[in-house]
Design an enzyme around this catalytic site. Structure first.
Site, PDB file in Angstrom:
ATOM      1  N   CYS A  18       0.859  -1.182   0.000  1.00  0.00           N
ATOM      2  CA  CYS A  18       0.000   0.000   0.000  1.00  0.00           C
ATOM      3  C   CYS A  18       0.894   1.231   0.000  1.00  0.00           C
ATOM      4  CB  CYS A  18      -0.906  -0.002   1.234  1.00  0.00           C
ATOM      5  SG  CYS A  18       0.026   0.063   2.791  1.00  0.00           S
ATOM      6  N   HIS A  47       5.701  -5.188   8.662  1.00  0.00           N
ATOM      7  CA  HIS A  47       5.719  -6.571   9.123  1.00  0.00           C
ATOM      8  C   HIS A  47       5.932  -7.545   7.969  1.00  0.00           C
ATOM      9  CE1 HIS A  47       3.575  -5.585  13.163  1.00  0.00           C
ATOM     10  NE2 HIS A  47       4.880  -5.502  13.242  1.00  0.00           N
ATOM     11  N   HIS A  81       3.951   1.755  11.606  1.00  0.00           N
ATOM     12  CA  HIS A  81       2.827   1.502  12.513  1.00  0.00           C
ATOM     13  C   HIS A  81       2.546   2.667  13.459  1.00  0.00           C
ATOM     14  CE1 HIS A  81       4.986  -2.310  11.594  1.00  0.00           C
ATOM     15  NE2 HIS A  81       3.772  -2.650  11.194  1.00  0.00           N
ATOM     16  N   HIS A 131      -0.582  -4.938  19.398  1.00  0.00           N
ATOM     17  CA  HIS A 131      -0.123  -4.590  18.051  1.00  0.00           C
ATOM     18  C   HIS A 131       0.561  -3.225  18.112  1.00  0.00           C
ATOM     19  CE1 HIS A 131      -0.203  -3.369  13.826  1.00  0.00           C
ATOM     20  NE2 HIS A 131      -0.302  -4.659  13.541  1.00  0.00           N
ATOM     21  N   GLU A 133       0.642  -0.695  16.226  1.00  0.00           N
ATOM     22  CA  GLU A 133      -0.215   0.450  15.900  1.00  0.00           C
ATOM     23  C   GLU A 133      -1.106   0.820  17.082  1.00  0.00           C
ATOM     24  OE1 GLU A 133      -3.927   1.688  13.042  1.00  0.00           O
ATOM     25  OE2 GLU A 133      -2.514   0.216  12.218  1.00  0.00           O
ATOM     26  N   THR A 172      -6.102   0.648  11.820  1.00  0.00           N
ATOM     27  CA  THR A 172      -6.365   0.802  10.380  1.00  0.00           C
ATOM     28  C   THR A 172      -6.407  -0.513   9.616  1.00  0.00           C
ATOM     29  OG1 THR A 172      -4.012   1.055   9.876  1.00  0.00           O
ATOM     30  CG2 THR A 172      -5.249   3.078  10.349  1.00  0.00           C
ATOM     31  N   CYS A 202      -8.090   1.622   6.729  1.00  0.00           N
ATOM     32  CA  CYS A 202      -7.510   2.316   5.578  1.00  0.00           C
ATOM     33  C   CYS A 202      -8.026   1.747   4.263  1.00  0.00           C
ATOM     34  CB  CYS A 202      -5.987   2.286   5.648  1.00  0.00           C
ATOM     35  SG  CYS A 202      -5.228   0.789   5.008  1.00  0.00           S
ATOM     36  N   ASN A 232      -3.017  -7.051   8.824  1.00  0.00           N
ATOM     37  CA  ASN A 232      -3.871  -7.005   7.625  1.00  0.00           C
ATOM     38  C   ASN A 232      -3.801  -8.319   6.848  1.00  0.00           C
ATOM     39  OD1 ASN A 232      -2.247  -6.531   4.898  1.00  0.00           O
ATOM     40  ND2 ASN A 232      -1.157  -5.430   6.512  1.00  0.00           N
ATOM     41  N   SER A 275       2.026  -5.429   3.355  1.00  0.00           N
ATOM     42  CA  SER A 275       3.467  -5.299   3.573  1.00  0.00           C
ATOM     43  C   SER A 275       4.261  -6.367   2.825  1.00  0.00           C
ATOM     44  CB  SER A 275       3.784  -5.345   5.074  1.00  0.00           C
ATOM     45  OG  SER A 275       3.093  -6.396   5.712  1.00  0.00           O
TER      46      SER A 275
END
Length: 320
Positions: A18, A47, A81, A131, A133, A172, A202, A232, A275
Protein backbone atom coordinates in the site's frame (compact mmCIF):
# COMPACT_ATOMS: atom_id res chain seq x y z
CA UNK A 1 1.95 -32.16 -24.02
CA UNK A 2 2.47 -31.74 -20.28
CA UNK A 3 0.96 -34.40 -18.02
CA UNK A 4 0.88 -31.95 -15.11
CA UNK A 5 -2.59 -31.21 -13.71
CA UNK A 6 -4.19 -27.93 -14.76
CA UNK A 7 -4.47 -25.10 -12.26
CA UNK A 8 -6.33 -21.84 -12.74
CA UNK A 9 -4.90 -19.09 -10.54
CA UNK A 10 -7.08 -16.11 -9.73
CA UNK A 11 -4.86 -13.23 -8.66
CA UNK A 12 -6.55 -10.65 -6.43
CA UNK A 13 -6.09 -6.98 -7.28
CA UNK A 14 -5.40 -4.80 -5.45
CA UNK A 15 -2.88 -6.79 -3.39
CA UNK A 16 0.49 -6.23 -1.79
CA UNK A 17 2.18 -2.95 -0.97
CA UNK A 18 0.00 0.00 0.00
CA UNK A 19 1.07 3.65 -0.19
CA UNK A 20 2.00 3.79 3.51
CA UNK A 21 4.24 0.71 3.31
CA UNK A 22 5.83 1.91 0.08
CA UNK A 23 6.59 5.28 1.70
CA UNK A 24 8.06 3.70 4.85
CA UNK A 25 10.42 1.44 2.89
CA UNK A 26 11.45 4.38 0.68
CA UNK A 27 12.28 6.42 3.79
CA UNK A 28 14.75 3.79 5.00
CA UNK A 29 16.28 3.27 1.53
CA UNK A 30 16.64 7.01 0.87
CA UNK A 31 18.09 7.61 4.34
CA UNK A 32 20.70 4.93 3.63
CA UNK A 33 21.42 6.56 0.27
CA UNK A 34 21.76 10.07 1.68
CA UNK A 35 23.41 9.46 5.05
CA UNK A 36 24.99 6.05 4.55
CA UNK A 37 24.76 3.14 6.97
CA UNK A 38 23.90 2.61 9.66
CA UNK A 39 20.32 3.82 9.69
CA UNK A 40 18.56 2.69 12.86
CA UNK A 41 14.93 1.58 12.61
CA UNK A 42 12.75 1.28 15.69
CA UNK A 43 10.66 -1.90 15.29
CA UNK A 44 10.25 -3.70 11.95
CA UNK A 45 9.64 -0.93 9.40
CA UNK A 46 6.75 -3.07 8.10
CA UNK A 47 5.72 -6.57 9.12
CA UNK A 48 7.54 -8.61 6.51
CA UNK A 49 10.73 -10.60 7.13
CA UNK A 50 11.83 -10.45 3.47
CA UNK A 51 11.60 -6.63 3.46
CA UNK A 52 13.34 -6.31 6.84
CA UNK A 53 16.15 -8.68 5.84
CA UNK A 54 16.63 -6.82 2.53
CA UNK A 55 16.99 -3.50 4.34
CA UNK A 56 19.25 -5.03 6.97
CA UNK A 57 21.56 -6.22 4.17
CA UNK A 58 21.80 -2.61 2.96
CA UNK A 59 22.82 -1.31 6.39
CA UNK A 60 19.60 -0.80 8.37
CA UNK A 61 19.86 -1.76 12.05
CA UNK A 62 16.56 -2.81 13.62
CA UNK A 63 15.91 -2.28 17.33
CA UNK A 64 12.81 -2.55 19.49
CA UNK A 65 13.61 0.42 21.76
CA UNK A 66 15.64 3.61 21.41
CA UNK A 67 17.64 2.56 24.48
CA UNK A 68 19.34 -0.06 22.27
CA UNK A 69 20.82 2.67 20.05
CA UNK A 70 24.21 4.09 21.10
CA UNK A 71 24.94 7.83 21.05
CA UNK A 72 24.98 8.53 17.32
CA UNK A 73 24.46 11.10 14.55
CA UNK A 74 22.94 8.38 12.36
CA UNK A 75 19.25 8.72 11.43
CA UNK A 76 16.63 6.87 13.44
CA UNK A 77 13.42 5.86 11.62
CA UNK A 78 10.10 5.17 13.34
CA UNK A 79 8.11 2.34 11.74
CA UNK A 80 4.98 2.67 9.60
CA UNK A 81 2.83 1.50 12.51
CA UNK A 82 3.31 4.74 14.48
CA UNK A 83 4.72 5.33 17.96
CA UNK A 84 3.58 6.68 21.30
CA UNK A 85 4.32 10.36 22.02
CA UNK A 86 6.99 9.27 24.48
CA UNK A 87 9.17 7.90 21.65
CA UNK A 88 9.90 11.16 19.74
CA UNK A 89 10.17 12.87 23.14
CA UNK A 90 12.90 10.41 24.15
CA UNK A 91 14.62 10.82 20.76
CA UNK A 92 14.61 14.61 21.15
CA UNK A 93 15.98 14.39 24.70
CA UNK A 94 18.92 12.40 23.31
CA UNK A 95 19.38 14.84 20.39
CA UNK A 96 18.68 12.09 17.89
CA UNK A 97 17.98 12.90 14.27
CA UNK A 98 14.78 10.97 13.56
CA UNK A 99 12.55 10.41 10.54
CA UNK A 100 8.94 9.43 11.14
CA UNK A 101 7.71 6.77 8.70
CA UNK A 102 4.30 6.51 10.38
CA UNK A 103 1.65 5.90 7.73
CA UNK A 104 -0.32 9.15 7.26
CA UNK A 105 -3.55 7.19 7.73
CA UNK A 106 -2.32 6.05 11.16
CA UNK A 107 -1.33 9.65 11.94
CA UNK A 108 -4.92 10.60 11.07
CA UNK A 109 -6.19 8.26 13.80
CA UNK A 110 -3.70 9.78 16.27
CA UNK A 111 -5.00 13.27 15.49
CA UNK A 112 -8.62 12.13 15.85
CA UNK A 113 -7.90 10.63 19.28
CA UNK A 114 -6.13 13.81 20.41
CA UNK A 115 -8.99 16.00 19.17
CA UNK A 116 -11.62 13.93 20.99
CA UNK A 117 -9.55 14.13 24.17
CA UNK A 118 -9.26 17.92 23.88
CA UNK A 119 -13.04 18.07 23.52
CA UNK A 120 -13.47 16.18 26.78
CA UNK A 121 -14.39 12.80 25.33
CA UNK A 122 -13.21 9.42 26.58
CA UNK A 123 -11.83 7.49 23.58
CA UNK A 124 -12.59 3.86 22.73
CA UNK A 125 -10.01 2.26 20.43
CA UNK A 126 -11.11 -0.79 18.42
CA UNK A 127 -8.02 -2.90 17.83
CA UNK A 128 -5.81 -5.82 18.81
CA UNK A 129 -3.94 -5.64 22.11
CA UNK A 130 -0.17 -5.49 21.75
CA UNK A 131 -0.12 -4.59 18.05
CA UNK A 132 2.42 -1.78 17.50
CA UNK A 133 -0.21 0.45 15.90
CA UNK A 134 -2.49 0.05 18.94
CA UNK A 135 0.41 0.73 21.33
CA UNK A 136 1.24 3.89 19.35
CA UNK A 137 -2.35 5.14 19.25
CA UNK A 138 -2.95 4.52 22.96
CA UNK A 139 0.31 6.33 23.65
CA UNK A 140 -1.05 9.56 22.17
CA UNK A 141 -3.18 10.18 25.27
CA UNK A 142 -2.62 10.09 29.04
CA UNK A 143 -3.23 6.82 30.89
CA UNK A 144 -6.93 6.16 31.36
CA UNK A 145 -8.07 8.50 28.57
CA UNK A 146 -8.33 5.73 25.97
CA UNK A 147 -9.75 2.20 26.35
CA UNK A 148 -9.18 -0.77 24.05
CA UNK A 149 -12.02 -3.02 22.88
CA UNK A 150 -11.23 -6.07 20.76
CA UNK A 151 -14.63 -7.81 20.48
CA UNK A 152 -18.37 -7.27 20.71
CA UNK A 153 -18.16 -9.01 24.11
CA UNK A 154 -15.66 -6.37 25.28
CA UNK A 155 -18.23 -3.69 24.43
CA UNK A 156 -20.79 -5.38 26.69
CA UNK A 157 -18.35 -5.22 29.62
CA UNK A 158 -17.02 -1.71 29.00
CA UNK A 159 -17.99 0.92 31.58
CA UNK A 160 -17.25 4.51 30.52
CA UNK A 161 -16.81 7.44 32.88
CA UNK A 162 -19.58 9.30 31.05
CA UNK A 163 -21.56 7.57 28.30
CA UNK A 164 -22.52 10.96 26.87
CA UNK A 165 -18.87 11.95 26.34
CA UNK A 166 -17.53 9.06 24.26
CA UNK A 167 -15.80 8.70 20.89
CA UNK A 168 -14.38 5.73 19.00
CA UNK A 169 -11.41 5.29 16.66
CA UNK A 170 -9.97 2.10 15.19
CA UNK A 171 -6.78 0.38 14.15
CA UNK A 172 -6.37 0.80 10.38
CA UNK A 173 -5.80 -2.87 9.50
CA UNK A 174 -8.85 -4.60 10.98
CA UNK A 175 -11.51 -6.77 9.39
CA UNK A 176 -14.11 -4.42 7.92
CA UNK A 177 -16.94 -6.78 8.92
CA UNK A 178 -15.69 -7.41 12.48
CA UNK A 179 -15.21 -3.69 13.06
CA UNK A 180 -18.69 -2.91 11.74
CA UNK A 181 -20.17 -5.35 14.29
CA UNK A 182 -18.21 -3.74 17.14
CA UNK A 183 -19.24 -0.24 16.06
CA UNK A 184 -22.88 -1.35 15.92
CA UNK A 185 -22.56 -2.75 19.45
CA UNK A 186 -20.97 0.48 20.71
CA UNK A 187 -23.67 2.61 19.06
CA UNK A 188 -26.45 0.42 20.47
CA UNK A 189 -25.08 0.68 24.01
CA UNK A 190 -23.95 4.31 23.78
CA UNK A 191 -26.14 6.20 21.27
CA UNK A 192 -24.25 9.46 21.86
CA UNK A 193 -20.85 8.01 20.90
CA UNK A 194 -19.01 9.99 18.21
CA UNK A 195 -17.22 8.23 15.35
CA UNK A 196 -14.62 9.36 12.79
CA UNK A 197 -15.67 11.67 9.95
CA UNK A 198 -14.17 9.08 7.60
CA UNK A 199 -13.65 5.40 8.33
CA UNK A 200 -10.35 4.69 10.13
CA UNK A 201 -9.82 1.34 8.40
CA UNK A 202 -7.51 2.32 5.58
CA UNK A 203 -8.40 2.18 1.90
CA UNK A 204 -5.81 -0.54 1.25
CA UNK A 205 -7.14 -2.86 3.95
CA UNK A 206 -10.69 -2.39 2.66
CA UNK A 207 -9.74 -2.88 -1.00
CA UNK A 208 -7.70 -6.03 -0.35
CA UNK A 209 -10.52 -7.56 1.69
CA UNK A 210 -13.07 -6.77 -1.05
CA UNK A 211 -10.86 -8.42 -3.68
CA UNK A 212 -10.59 -11.55 -1.53
CA UNK A 213 -14.38 -11.62 -1.07
CA UNK A 214 -14.75 -11.56 -4.87
CA UNK A 215 -12.34 -14.46 -5.44
CA UNK A 216 -12.68 -16.75 -2.40
CA UNK A 217 -16.11 -18.27 -3.24
CA UNK A 218 -14.85 -19.41 -6.66
CA UNK A 219 -11.60 -21.19 -5.69
CA UNK A 220 -10.64 -24.46 -3.97
CA UNK A 221 -7.87 -22.86 -1.92
CA UNK A 222 -6.58 -19.38 -1.11
CA UNK A 223 -3.04 -18.25 -0.38
CA UNK A 224 -2.38 -14.97 1.42
CA UNK A 225 1.25 -13.95 1.00
CA UNK A 226 2.27 -12.23 4.21
CA UNK A 227 3.83 -12.49 7.65
CA UNK A 228 2.21 -14.11 10.71
CA UNK A 229 2.60 -10.84 12.67
CA UNK A 230 0.96 -8.79 9.92
CA UNK A 231 -2.52 -7.83 11.08
CA UNK A 232 -3.87 -7.00 7.63
CA UNK A 233 -2.53 -10.31 6.21
CA UNK A 234 -4.15 -12.35 8.99
CA UNK A 235 -7.45 -10.54 8.37
CA UNK A 236 -7.26 -11.44 4.66
CA UNK A 237 -6.98 -15.13 5.55
CA UNK A 238 -10.00 -14.84 7.86
CA UNK A 239 -11.99 -12.97 5.21
CA UNK A 240 -11.26 -15.73 2.66
CA UNK A 241 -12.55 -18.39 5.05
CA UNK A 242 -15.71 -16.44 5.82
CA UNK A 243 -16.31 -15.79 2.12
CA UNK A 244 -16.51 -19.52 1.45
CA UNK A 245 -12.94 -20.80 0.98
CA UNK A 246 -12.33 -23.29 3.79
CA UNK A 247 -8.75 -23.93 2.67
CA UNK A 248 -7.12 -20.52 3.26
CA UNK A 249 -3.50 -20.29 4.35
CA UNK A 250 -0.98 -17.55 5.16
CA UNK A 251 2.46 -18.11 3.60
CA UNK A 252 5.64 -16.06 3.78
CA UNK A 253 7.65 -17.69 0.97
CA UNK A 254 7.40 -20.45 -1.63
CA UNK A 255 9.43 -22.81 0.55
CA UNK A 256 6.61 -22.68 3.13
CA UNK A 257 4.13 -24.36 0.76
CA UNK A 258 2.74 -27.66 2.07
CA UNK A 259 2.09 -29.37 -1.27
CA UNK A 260 -0.15 -32.03 0.27
CA UNK A 261 -2.62 -29.26 1.07
CA UNK A 262 -2.96 -28.35 -2.63
CA UNK A 263 -3.19 -31.86 -4.04
CA UNK A 264 -6.18 -32.21 -6.37
CA UNK A 265 -7.14 -28.52 -6.48
CA UNK A 266 -8.12 -26.94 -9.82
CA UNK A 267 -8.63 -23.31 -8.82
CA UNK A 268 -6.34 -21.27 -6.55
CA UNK A 269 -6.75 -17.72 -5.31
CA UNK A 270 -3.69 -15.65 -4.39
CA UNK A 271 -3.46 -12.29 -2.66
CA UNK A 272 -0.84 -10.49 -0.59
CA UNK A 273 -0.96 -8.39 2.54
CA UNK A 274 -0.11 -4.71 2.38
CA UNK A 275 3.47 -5.30 3.57
CA UNK A 276 4.28 -8.17 1.18
CA UNK A 277 6.31 -7.35 -1.97
CA UNK A 278 5.10 -8.52 -5.37
CA UNK A 279 8.30 -10.55 -5.87
CA UNK A 280 7.04 -13.01 -3.23
CA UNK A 281 3.75 -13.44 -5.11
CA UNK A 282 5.70 -14.15 -8.29
CA UNK A 283 7.90 -16.63 -6.41
CA UNK A 284 4.84 -18.58 -5.24
CA UNK A 285 3.24 -18.58 -8.72
CA UNK A 286 6.55 -19.89 -10.14
CA UNK A 287 6.58 -22.69 -7.55
CA UNK A 288 3.05 -23.75 -8.57
CA UNK A 289 4.09 -23.65 -12.23
CA UNK A 290 6.55 -26.46 -11.46
CA UNK A 291 3.73 -28.68 -10.17
CA UNK A 292 0.80 -27.63 -12.40
CA UNK A 293 -0.06 -26.34 -15.87
CA UNK A 294 -0.83 -22.83 -14.67
CA UNK A 295 -3.05 -20.14 -16.14
CA UNK A 296 -3.27 -16.81 -14.33
CA UNK A 297 -6.23 -14.44 -14.36
CA UNK A 298 -6.28 -11.13 -12.47
CA UNK A 299 -9.53 -10.26 -10.69
CA UNK A 300 -9.53 -6.51 -10.07
CA UNK A 301 -12.11 -4.89 -7.78
CA UNK A 302 -10.55 -1.41 -7.36
CA UNK A 303 -7.85 0.88 -8.72
CA UNK A 304 -5.42 2.55 -6.32
CA UNK A 305 -3.67 5.82 -7.15
CA UNK A 306 -2.84 7.11 -3.66
CA UNK A 307 0.73 8.19 -2.88
CA UNK A 308 2.08 9.95 0.22
CA UNK A 309 4.73 12.66 0.47
CA UNK A 310 8.16 11.81 1.80
CA UNK A 311 9.72 13.73 4.74
CA UNK A 312 11.27 17.03 3.61
CA UNK A 313 14.77 15.82 4.51
CA UNK A 314 14.58 13.08 1.84
CA UNK A 315 12.67 14.73 -1.00
CA UNK A 316 15.80 16.00 -2.76
CA UNK A 317 17.33 12.50 -2.75
CA UNK A 318 14.14 11.03 -4.18
CA UNK A 319 14.11 13.64 -6.95
CA UNK A 320 17.65 12.80 -8.11
Amino acid sequence: MSDLPRLSIKLCAPRGFCAGVDRAIQIVELALERFGPPVYVRHEIVHNKFVVDSLRAKGAVFVEELSEIPATDAPVVFSAHGVAKSVPAEASSRNMFYLDATCPLVSKVHKEAQLHFKRGREVVLIGHAGHPEVVGTMGQLPDGAISLVETVDDVAHFTPNDENALAWVSQTTLSVDDTRAIVEALTARFPAIVGPHKDDICYATTNRQEAVKAVAPDVDAMIVVGAPNSSNSQRLREVAERAGCSKAVLLQRAHDIDWSMFSGIERLGITAGASAPESLVEEIIAAFAEHFQVTVETVRTADETIAFNLPRELRSVAAE
